[in-house]
Design an enzyme around this catalytic site. Structure first.
Site, PDB file in Angstrom:
ATOM      1  N   LYS A 129      16.285  29.658  -0.955  1.00 39.62           N
ATOM      2  CA  LYS A 129      16.078  28.935  -2.210  1.00 39.62           C
ATOM      3  C   LYS A 129      14.601  29.084  -2.561  1.00 39.62           C
ATOM      4  O   LYS A 129      13.746  28.926  -1.694  1.00 39.62           O
ATOM      5  CB  LYS A 129      16.423  27.460  -2.029  1.00 39.62           C
ATOM      6  CG  LYS A 129      17.893  27.238  -1.698  1.00 39.62           C
ATOM      7  CD  LYS A 129      18.692  26.915  -2.935  1.00 39.62           C
ATOM      8  CE  LYS A 129      20.163  26.767  -2.603  1.00 39.62           C
ATOM      9  NZ  LYS A 129      20.968  26.458  -3.780  1.00 39.62           N
ATOM     10  N   LYS A 226      32.109  28.532  -7.128  1.00 34.42           N
ATOM     11  CA  LYS A 226      32.130  27.311  -6.332  1.00 34.42           C
ATOM     12  C   LYS A 226      33.423  26.574  -6.647  1.00 34.42           C
ATOM     13  O   LYS A 226      33.509  25.885  -7.674  1.00 34.42           O
ATOM     14  CB  LYS A 226      30.931  26.434  -6.688  1.00 34.42           C
ATOM     15  CG  LYS A 226      29.631  27.054  -6.235  1.00 34.42           C
ATOM     16  CD  LYS A 226      28.447  26.248  -6.666  1.00 34.42           C
ATOM     17  CE  LYS A 226      27.236  26.651  -5.842  1.00 34.42           C
ATOM     18  NZ  LYS A 226      25.991  26.462  -6.545  1.00 34.42           N
TER      19      LYS A 226
HETATM   20 MG    MG Z   1      22.793  28.678  -6.975  1.00 38.48          MG
END
Ligand code: MG
Length: 329
Positions: A129, A226
């Site tokens: 990230k 997702k």
């Molecule tokens: Mg993402």
């Protein structure tokens, strides 16, 4: 359909992205009972920092008979679980097992030793990230790429802008860029800028899919799926239509959520062998302190090997929980 829930907290090991501090995360397991006696389980884990309705609102709405889009996905997953439970089927006995990337939400916590252990466990892809400390992140990215051990995925959660992103990518050694698998949501969506970004590296779209014109080819190479918040069949049809590849990921959620995502990834591999891209992103258990549910997720290196029990597993644990009945819809 009778819906009950059990609220839980997950304790993060560190801050999980640019937008979230390392505070306990609230979610709810849901139990859905259908009139024919079928019962299934799923997770509901909102990320209000990233735009989801807070848990309290979703549960209050549920008591009023209103079902959020996110809860709709949870019910869809509970239905998959319920179908298997009705047949007495243990989904992990026949699941197609997929490898996952190793998620490093905070690069500053990942030492050389840590990377060696990740490699020894069999991970071939690291996802970092980014967006907090660009120069540190750039150094870390270069280290991963230079090591030659891993493919690298970088997720900015839209926190960069074009010039930062361009500087980030162009300052990397060109020979190393082959090992950069993709950059995910580099900056807020802009079709022309995303198309231009693709001339520098592969681009994946996650949250920024919300801005897509579904009638046009998306300006990306990979679509993140997702199941916790996206209609699986719609996204896969969209990907197939425009010849894009898909990476299935968990929602950085409860063990029940990540297990559902991993089983869905395995199903997609069977049904659409060419639509999936590389490793998946479902193995996010290491982000949280271990609890009774995470303990039951047995892994081999980058894959979930088995979760014991019928359906998605966890029978014994579901039985022990106290459930609040919300609604008969
Ligand atoms: Mg993402």
């Amino acid at each position: 359909m009778k819906i009950s829930y059990h609220q839980y907290e997950l304790i993060p090991q560190s801050s999980l992205n640019v937008q979230a501090a390392a505070l306990p995360r609230k979610g709810a397991l849901i139990e859905v009972a259908w009139p024919d006696g079928a019962i299934g389980y799923a997770d509901l884990h909102p990320w209000p920092e990233l735009g989801d309705f807070p848990l309290a609102k979703q549960l209050a709405d549920l008591h009023l008979g209103k079902i959020s889009n996110q809860l709709e996905q949870s019910i869809w997953m509970a239905k998959r679980d319920a179908r298997a439970r009705c047949r007495g089927q243990k989904l992990w006995e026949t699941a197609t097992i997929m490898k996952n990337n190793y998620l490093a939400p905070d690069f500053s916590l990942v030492s050389e030793d840590h990377l060696e252990r990740v490699k020894a466990r069999g991970f071939s892809t690291i996802k970092m990230k980014a967006g907090r400390d660009l120069s540190g992140e750039l150094q870390f990215a270069a280290k991963i790429l230079k090591s030659g051990n891993f493919m690298l995925r970088i997720d900015f959660n839209s926190s960069a802008d074009w010039s930062t992103f361009e500087k980030f990518i162009t300052s990397m050694d060109r020979n190393l860029l082959e090992r950069l698998d993709y950059v995910e949501d580099p900056f807020p969506f802009d079709e022309a800028a995303y198309n231009e970004a693709r001339s520098l590296c592969r681009i994946a779209l996650d949250r920024e899919q919300k801005s897509l014109n579904k009638k046009k080819s998306p300006p990306c190479d990979v679509l993140i799926l997702k199941p916790a918040v996206q209609d699986v069949d719609l996204l896969v049809d969209f990907a197939v239509q425009w010849k894009k590849q898909v990476v299935v990921t968990s929602y950085m959620d409860h063990a029940v959520g990540l297990v559902h995502a991993a089983l869905i990834a395995g199903d997609l591999k069977m049904k659409h062998p060419n639509v999936l891209h590389g490793t998946m992103g479902c193995l996010t258990n290491h982000l949280f302190k271990e609890d009774d549910f995470f303990k039951e997720v047995l892994t081999t290196g980058p894959s979930i090997r088995v979760v014991l029990g019928t359906g998605i597993g966890f029978d014994r644990l579901f039985e022990k929980l106290s459930w609040t009945q919300a609604k008969v819809v």
